[in-house]
Structure formats: C-alpha cells, structure tokens
Design a protein around this motif. Structure first.
Motif, PDB file in Angstrom:
ATOM      1  N   TRP A  33       0.811  -1.209   0.000  1.00  0.00           N
ATOM      2  CA  TRP A  33       0.000   0.000   0.000  1.00  0.00           C
ATOM      3  C   TRP A  33       0.853   1.271   0.000  1.00  0.00           C
ATOM      4  CZ3 TRP A  33      -2.297  -3.339   4.208  1.00  0.00           C
ATOM      5  CH2 TRP A  33      -3.228  -4.229   3.658  1.00  0.00           C
ATOM      6  N   CYS A  34       0.313   2.297  -0.616  1.00  0.00           N
ATOM      7  CA  CYS A  34       1.013   3.577  -0.705  1.00  0.00           C
ATOM      8  C   CYS A  34       1.081   4.225   0.687  1.00  0.00           C
ATOM      9  CB  CYS A  34       0.256   4.550  -1.596  1.00  0.00           C
ATOM     10  SG  CYS A  34      -0.210   3.907  -3.196  1.00  0.00           S
ATOM     11  N   CYS A  37      -2.161   5.615   2.608  1.00  0.00           N
ATOM     12  CA  CYS A  37      -3.357   4.850   2.231  1.00  0.00           C
ATOM     13  C   CYS A  37      -4.110   4.487   3.512  1.00  0.00           C
ATOM     14  CB  CYS A  37      -2.953   3.569   1.509  1.00  0.00           C
ATOM     15  SG  CYS A  37      -4.371   2.525   1.136  1.00  0.00           S
ATOM     16  N   ILE A  39      -6.033   1.871   4.043  1.00  0.00           N
ATOM     17  CA  ILE A  39      -6.347   0.446   4.236  1.00  0.00           C
ATOM     18  C   ILE A  39      -5.608  -0.111   5.463  1.00  0.00           C
ATOM     19  CG2 ILE A  39      -6.273  -1.853   3.200  1.00  0.00           C
ATOM     20  CD1 ILE A  39      -6.423  -0.442   0.427  1.00  0.00           C
ATOM     21  N   CYS A  68      -6.798  -3.129  -4.144  1.00  0.00           N
ATOM     22  CA  CYS A  68      -5.853  -2.775  -3.086  1.00  0.00           C
ATOM     23  C   CYS A  68      -6.304  -3.407  -1.774  1.00  0.00           C
ATOM     24  CB  CYS A  68      -5.754  -1.257  -2.954  1.00  0.00           C
ATOM     25  SG  CYS A  68      -4.975  -0.489  -4.395  1.00  0.00           S
ATOM     26  N   ASN A 138     -12.903   3.917  -0.869  1.00  0.00           N
ATOM     27  CA  ASN A 138     -12.049   5.068  -1.160  1.00  0.00           C
ATOM     28  C   ASN A 138     -12.514   5.782  -2.432  1.00  0.00           C
ATOM     29  OD1 ASN A 138     -11.201   3.167  -2.995  1.00  0.00           O
ATOM     30  ND2 ASN A 138      -9.338   2.681  -1.886  1.00  0.00           N
ATOM     31  N   GLY A 142      -8.471   1.488  -7.046  1.00  0.00           N
ATOM     32  CA  GLY A 142      -7.077   1.837  -6.798  1.00  0.00           C
ATOM     33  C   GLY A 142      -6.100   0.985  -7.593  1.00  0.00           C
ATOM     34  N   PRO A 216      -8.768   7.206   2.802  1.00  0.00           N
ATOM     35  CA  PRO A 216      -8.128   8.009   1.760  1.00  0.00           C
ATOM     36  C   PRO A 216      -7.324   7.173   0.774  1.00  0.00           C
ATOM     37  CG  PRO A 216      -6.947   8.241   3.842  1.00  0.00           C
ATOM     38  CD  PRO A 216      -8.146   7.383   4.117  1.00  0.00           C
ATOM     39  N   CYS A 217      -7.470   7.507  -0.476  1.00  0.00           N
ATOM     40  CA  CYS A 217      -6.565   7.019  -1.506  1.00  0.00           C
ATOM     41  C   CYS A 217      -5.915   8.281  -2.053  1.00  0.00           C
ATOM     42  CB  CYS A 217      -7.322   6.272  -2.599  1.00  0.00           C
ATOM     43  SG  CYS A 217      -6.321   5.981  -4.066  1.00  0.00           S
ATOM     44  N   ALA A 218      -4.761   8.607  -1.451  1.00  0.00           N
ATOM     45  CA  ALA A 218      -4.110   9.862  -1.821  1.00  0.00           C
ATOM     46  C   ALA A 218      -3.516   9.774  -3.219  1.00  0.00           C
ATOM     47  CB  ALA A 218      -3.010  10.182  -0.808  1.00  0.00           C
ATOM     48  N   THR A 219      -3.010   8.592  -3.528  1.00  0.00           N
ATOM     49  CA  THR A 219      -2.302   8.408  -4.791  1.00  0.00           C
ATOM     50  C   THR A 219      -3.189   8.691  -5.994  1.00  0.00           C
ATOM     51  OG1 THR A 219      -1.037   6.717  -3.677  1.00  0.00           O
ATOM     52  CG2 THR A 219      -0.900   6.737  -6.074  1.00  0.00           C
ATOM     53  N   LEU A 220      -4.437   8.275  -5.905  1.00  0.00           N
ATOM     54  CA  LEU A 220      -5.271   8.380  -7.099  1.00  0.00           C
ATOM     55  C   LEU A 220      -6.447   9.337  -6.909  1.00  0.00           C
ATOM     56  CD1 LEU A 220      -5.054   4.607  -7.819  1.00  0.00           C
ATOM     57  CD2 LEU A 220      -4.034   6.409  -9.201  1.00  0.00           C
TER      58      LEU A 220
HETATM   59  S1  SF4 Z   1      -3.708   3.255  -4.893  1.00  0.00           S
HETATM   60 FE1  SF4 Z   1      -4.974   4.244  -3.343  1.00  0.00          FE
HETATM   61  S2  SF4 Z   1      -6.128   2.565  -2.391  1.00  0.00           S
HETATM   62 FE2  SF4 Z   1      -4.423   1.638  -3.513  1.00  0.00          FE
HETATM   63  S3  SF4 Z   1      -2.773   1.421  -1.999  1.00  0.00           S
HETATM   64 FE3  SF4 Z   1      -2.449   3.414  -3.018  1.00  0.00          FE
HETATM   65  S4  SF4 Z   1      -3.552   4.875  -1.739  1.00  0.00           S
HETATM   66 FE4  SF4 Z   1      -4.279   2.856  -1.146  1.00  0.00          FE
END
Ligand code: SF4
Lengths: 286, 383
Positions: A33-34, A37, A39, A68, A138, A142, A216-220
């Motif tokens: 996981w990022c 994240c 999760i 994810c 989220n 993801g 939160p899914c910060a990455t996307l």
């Molecule tokens: S893409 Fe989004 S949901 Fe998937 S691990 Fe990264 S932050 Fe979490």
C-alpha cells in the motif's frame, strides 16, 4: 605499525517486530500500500478489535476479493483466502456454512464488493448469512490506476471520468439496510477508536454485519481531484464528519467533498440462514 | 441426520437424479446451485435430500457464486458439488480457474444442451466439450467424465469425487440432456462397497506445513480452515507457502506442476470402453448419449460382416491418447459422431495424425444422431 584489527564488540541487536506481529504475516511485510493509504489503518483496527473479542484466532478466516483492499487477506496471520474479483462473499458463504464454528470476515474494497460483487453482497445480506463484511470505500478503483467506481461521488474526476463523474453513486449503508443486514456502521479511518469498537461489535454479531470504512486514496483519488495529500483528506474527515447514530440510512449518501455521516445505523437481531435452514427458529426450516 | 445417504437398492431414476444420488453416496454434503434447464433436477434432489443427511443446500444468486461457494465449503472440509448447463457453465469458468490454481477438490455436473447462448434449453447438445478443457483462461489440465446412462451418472459422479480428492481439482461430469432426462434402472450398492478416496490431509504440524509443497505424485496435501494452520490461499501465482509471487520464476514451475499432476498421472486416470477393437478396420469413437447410438450402428455393421469397432470415451479429458495412437497405427480410419460440429474429433485427429482419415459425423444439436448418418460415413471409410 598495524596490528590485527581490534575485534569489534558485539553490538546488541534488538530484533524489531511489528507491534501487531502475531496477527500479521511479518514475512510478507512491507505491504504494497502507498504511504497514507487508509487500508492499513483499517487492518490495524481490525486486528486490535479481534484481539479484544473472545474469538480464538484459529477460528477466524479473512476472505478478500481483488483490488488494493483485496490484499488484506494476504497480510493477516489467519486462515485467509484471496478469491477472484467480486467473489469474496460467495466463498465466505461456503466456508461459513461448512464451518459454523468459525467467524468468517470479508475484507474488500468498494469496487469489489458493491460493483462486480454487487449481486453477492445483496443476496448474502438478504439471507442473513453469518459473516462480517468490512468494505473499504475510497471512492475509486485503486489497483488498476484510479477508475470510476459505483461509489465515486458525482463530479469527482477519475481516469475514466476525466471531466467528472456524471453517474449517481451508491449509498452503501442504505443498500445494505434495504437488503436486511443486521448491523450497519460507517466510520472513516480517522475514527480509529470508534472503528475498532464497531469492528468488535460486528465480529461479535450473529448474522450479516457490515461496516463501511471511508479511507483516503491519496495516490489516485486525492491527486486526480487536487484534494492534496492523505493528510489533507484526514483533515477533511476531521472537519466534515458528523456522528449520527441511528441515522436514517436513506439520508447518509456522500456527495463530492460533502459531509460524511458516520455512526452505527442498524443493530438488529434475526435468525441466520443456517438457523432457519436447520429449523432452529421460527421462519422456515425443514 | 435421519435419512440414508446411500439409497442401496434398485431404482428407476433419471440421469440428473442419479448424479445427485452419486454425489450423496460419495459423501458430498454441500451443494451450491442455481436452477437451469436441463440440470435443475440435480439441484432439486440435493435440496430435498441434503438436510436429511446433515448436509447443506444453498441456492445461490448466480453461477459465479455457486462455483465459488463450492470452493469455500471445500476449504471448510466438506465435499461440495454443483450442477449447471451451457449458459451457467460459461459463468462458472471464472472460478473453475480459481479452483484449479488453488487446487480445490469439488465436482461440477454439466448437463449439456444446445448452444451457443440460450440456444436449446430443453434439447440435447455435446457442445461444451472443448470449453471444459479450454474455457477458463490460462493453461490448465482438467478431468472430465461422460456418462452414457443414469447408472453411469451415478457411478461416474463417485469417480469424479474420487479424482477430485486424489488430484485436488474441480472435476467435471459432462452429461448431456438425453442422459440427464432418461429414466433407467440404477443399482446403488451398499455403502461399504463404494470405494471413496478420502481428502489428502497433511500430517505436518502447522509450523512445518507448506500448502503447495507437492508429494511425489505432484499433488500437495491439504488442510481444513479453522484448524490452526493459518494458511494463505490465493488465485495469484504463488510459492509453496501459498504466498503471491509475481514473476516468471514462480509461474513456470507452478503452472507446469498443475498440468503435470494430471498429464504425468494420466495412465491412472484414463477410462474408456473398448468394444470389438481387435480386428477392427474402422473405429467409431464416441461418448455420452451418442455412444448408445454408435454402439447400435457398430452392432449392425458386425452383423453385416464389417470389421467395425467402438471406443467409448469415459474420460474425455485427459484425452486417452495412447489407445487412440495405438489404433491409428493399424486401422483404416476413425469415425467420430458427436452432437456438435466437431470437438473431440479434433482431438482424435490431432493424436491419429494425417496418415488415416478422422471423420466427424457432425450434429448441431437438438436431437441425437440418425444411425444411418453414422453408418454412411463408416461405409465411406471402409471403401
Ligand atoms: S492506490 Fe490508493 S487505495 Fe491503492 S494502496 Fe495506493 S492509496 Fe491505497
């Protein structure tokens, strides 16, 4: 003049373990996981909640789908099964019926559970199958890079709705309520104490219990919608969550960057599928 | 648990009912199903019978769920089974693959009808034979048995369970509508006379157990969830520990072993019925309902002094290559009637090679063959 190098005094090495090591598969860490994240936070709450119940760990199974969140099954040090996309609930159904003494937990994402697995979640809730479902929402797919989900709020941008989502999203607690789930709660990953408590309640609940975890899914999600970092999303949860226990689930839908109503919405008792099937209660059976 | 699981005695029942009774006799105590013509009767018998023998029947919301729920029940220690027909078989392909890669024993009965798509819900077909082998994505080997009578529907369902436990995979009973709906005498033996292969449960302690470390026959011993083994099982490519490993080094040995546990044990799996092959110049190869018509034609040919034999396939997969290759070396040609436009005949042709003709007697479904159509092709090959 050189002499033999002095023997270095042995350094006392303290073995480092993850604080929740017995419940996590340490040999699989670090996870995929990022940073920021949500999760992982939900998994932390889950293992703590589980530890506080009286359920023996060997009697707990975690089943995930794909995505994810679908990777959760691979990190918990419990009997765990990573199914195909959307199919965690039917697998859990078979397992729960074969092993009525086990607590079967489905840990998966919104896309997996509510879109591709939608038919399974509504029917498992309708049957009051004895499983706990933890749904990390989220608002986006993801694993595949940020596509629109059936939970993506209107206006929100995703890679498949580049100009903003035009679809109406699911109000998931309302959906579960309509299908007859016996326990329904929603918390964000900011509410770790309350989330943990809800997970404990769900684990101790007989029948179909459901928790939606806003994460939160910060990455996307955050990046595409210019919402800042994971920290900014947590701050948003802090400023915009409102606790309303017993709220009418019809009223708890989530708009884009709008108020998130949290709380325990439903907590009722009724016979499970197996109790009715075995004729142990009124309402059917042999 | 008040009723008899094994209905020892003589009965008059359909192939569908016999498959269900075969499952119960094999120890199946979990059925997840979805109604579909012409397989619904299997589901209905299981719905009626399972509660009385301490089992569980559940009608699922679709066939993807049915197939998956079998896998869950199997990891919960139960023998599990479902039934379907073409459209549902297509939906089951997704999780048939999950059953293959997670090496989960269970049995799937396909009562074949005419396709494609909704096709002929109430009428016969044998059109899913290649789908059985190739229908789920990726490389895999499968075991598929074709009964020609209700008695065989009973017997072969038991074989299917035994194979599924021995080799740890979903096994297919490829029935057809005609056999499924045919009423005939079925003799059910005494429970103690039915040979059952038990689940291959590991003797290792949890700390030593590797879920995908195979025995010498390439099959790994299994466990049951809830017994303290704390396994992780995934549909991703995995190592012996069961952990996902996404690279070629893990993929190559895993997929090869999944296939080789069938191909290298195939001699122990092949089942077929040889009739008058010794002096045969032409051999009819058939299976399922079509074998009954083919046998009639072969009998007629013999009465006319024609040297015609019959190889009836019981395991369509793995395809019994050795016997077909042996015959190909000395006969004039193969005649392959089947209720499709040429599926198993492709396999016969592949194995027989180009030296002799392999001629399919095609039939797009909806009815069984006219014996004369088979006869005409035999005459042609004998010329
Ligand atoms: S893409 Fe989004 S949901 Fe998937 S691990 Fe990264 S932050 Fe979490």
């Amino acid at each position: 003049m050189s002499t033999a190098p002095a023997k270095a005094a042995p350094v006392e090495r303290k073995e480092l373990h993850h604080p929740k090591d017995t419940m996590l598969r340490e040999d699989r860490l670090p996870h995929i996981w990022c940073p920021t994240c949500g999760i992982g936070t939900a998994v932390s709450c889950f293992v703590e909640a589980l530890r506080e119940t009286n359920i023996p760990e060997e009697k707990v199974a975690v089943v995930s789908g794909i995505g994810c969140t679908g990777r959760v099954a691979g990190y918990v040090n419990l009997d765990s099964f990573h199914t195909t996309h959307g199919r965690a609930i039917p697998f859990a159904t078979g397992l729960a019926l074969a092993k009525p003494d086990m607590k079967v937990v489905v840990f998966s994402g919104d896309g997996d559970l509510v879109a591709i697995g939608g038919n399974h979640i509504i029917n498992a809730a309708r049957r009051n199958m004895n499983i706990t479902v933890i749904c990390i929402n989220n608002f986006i797919y993801g694993m595949t890079g940020g596509q629109c989900a059936s939970t993506t709020p209107q206006i929100a941008k995703t890679s498949t709705t580049p100009t903003g989502n035009t679809d109406y999203p699911f109000n998931v607690p309302y959906l579960m309520d309509a299908c007859g789930a016996t326990y329904i709660a929603r918390w964000t990953v900011l509410h770790i104490r309350r989330l943990k408590k809800a997970m404990g309640e769900a684990l101790n609940k007989k029948g179909f219990s459901f928790i939606e975890v806003i994460a939160p899914c910060a990455t996307l999600y955050a990046r595409r919608n210019r919402l800042g970092t994971g920290f900014d999303l947590m701050k948003f949860y802090h400023d915009n969550s409102e606790i309303q226990h017993g709220a009418d689930t019809k009223m708890v839908d989530i708009g884009f960057q709008e108020k998130i109503i949290c709380g325990k919405f439903v907590d009722i008792d009724k016979p499970t599928f197996l109790e009715r099937y075995r004729g142990e209660t009124n309402g059917g059976g042999k | 648990m008040s009723e008899q699981a094994v209905l020892t005695g003589e009965h008059f029942m359909t192939g569908d009912e016999a498959a269900a009774e075969g499952g119960l006799a094999a120890g199946c105590r979990f059925f997840g199903g979805y109604p579909i013509t012409p397989a619904t009767e299997v589901t209905e018998v299981m719905a009626k019978r399972l509660p009385g023998v301490g089992g569980v029947f559940i009608q699922m919301e679709d066939e993807m769920a049915s197939m998956n729920t079998l896998l869950g029940a199997a990891w919960g220690g139960m023998k599990s089974m479902t039934s379907t027909s073409g459209p549902g078989f297509s939906l089951m392909m997704e999780n048939l693959g999950l059953g293959i890669i997670t090496e989960t024993p269970c049995v799937l009965v396909n009562v074949q009808r005419g396709g494609p798509s909704t096709g002929l819900p109430t009428l016969v077909g044998q059109q899913d034979m290649m789908q059985a082998k190739w229908g789920s994505h990726g490389d895999y080997e499968i075991i598929a048995l074709a009964p020609s009578s209700p008695q065989e529907a009973f017997d072969f369902t038991i074989h299917a369970f035994n194979f599924s436990e021995q080799y740890r995979l979903p096994v297919l009973l490829m029935m057809d509508e005609s056999v499924g709906h045919m009423f005939e005498k079925v003799v059910i033996p005494k429970a103690e006379d039915i040979k059952l292969v038990p689940r291959r449960i590991t003797k290792d302690k949890p700390a030593d157990y590797l879920p995908f470390k195979p025995d010498d026959d390439l099959v790994p011993p299994m466990i049951e969830f809830g017994e303290g083994y704390r396994v992780h099982i995934t549909g991703l490519t995995h190592d012996e520990k069961g952990y996902p490993v996404i690279n070629a080094e893990a993929q190559q040995p895993l997929v090869r072993r999944l296939c080789e546990k069938i191909t290298k044990n195939a001699d122990k799996i092949y089942m077929y019925d040889e009739r008058e092959l010794d002096d045969a110049e032409v051999v009819v190869i058939s299976y399922g309902i079509t074998a009954r018509i083919a046998q009639q034609v072969v009998n007629e040919c013999r009465a006319e002094g024609k040297k015609v034999g019959h190889l009836r396939l019981i395991t369509c997969w793995p395809f019994p290559e050795p016997i077909v290759r042996k015959l190909a070396d000395r006969i004039k040609g193969f005649v392959v009637p089947e209720i499709n436009l040429g599926q198993m005949s492709l396999e016969v042709e592949r194995v027989a090679g180009r030296g002799i003709p392999t001629i399919c007697v095609p039939n797009a479904g909806g009815e069984v063959h006219n014996p004369e159509d088979i006869h005409a092709v035999i005459r042609e090959v004998l010329k």
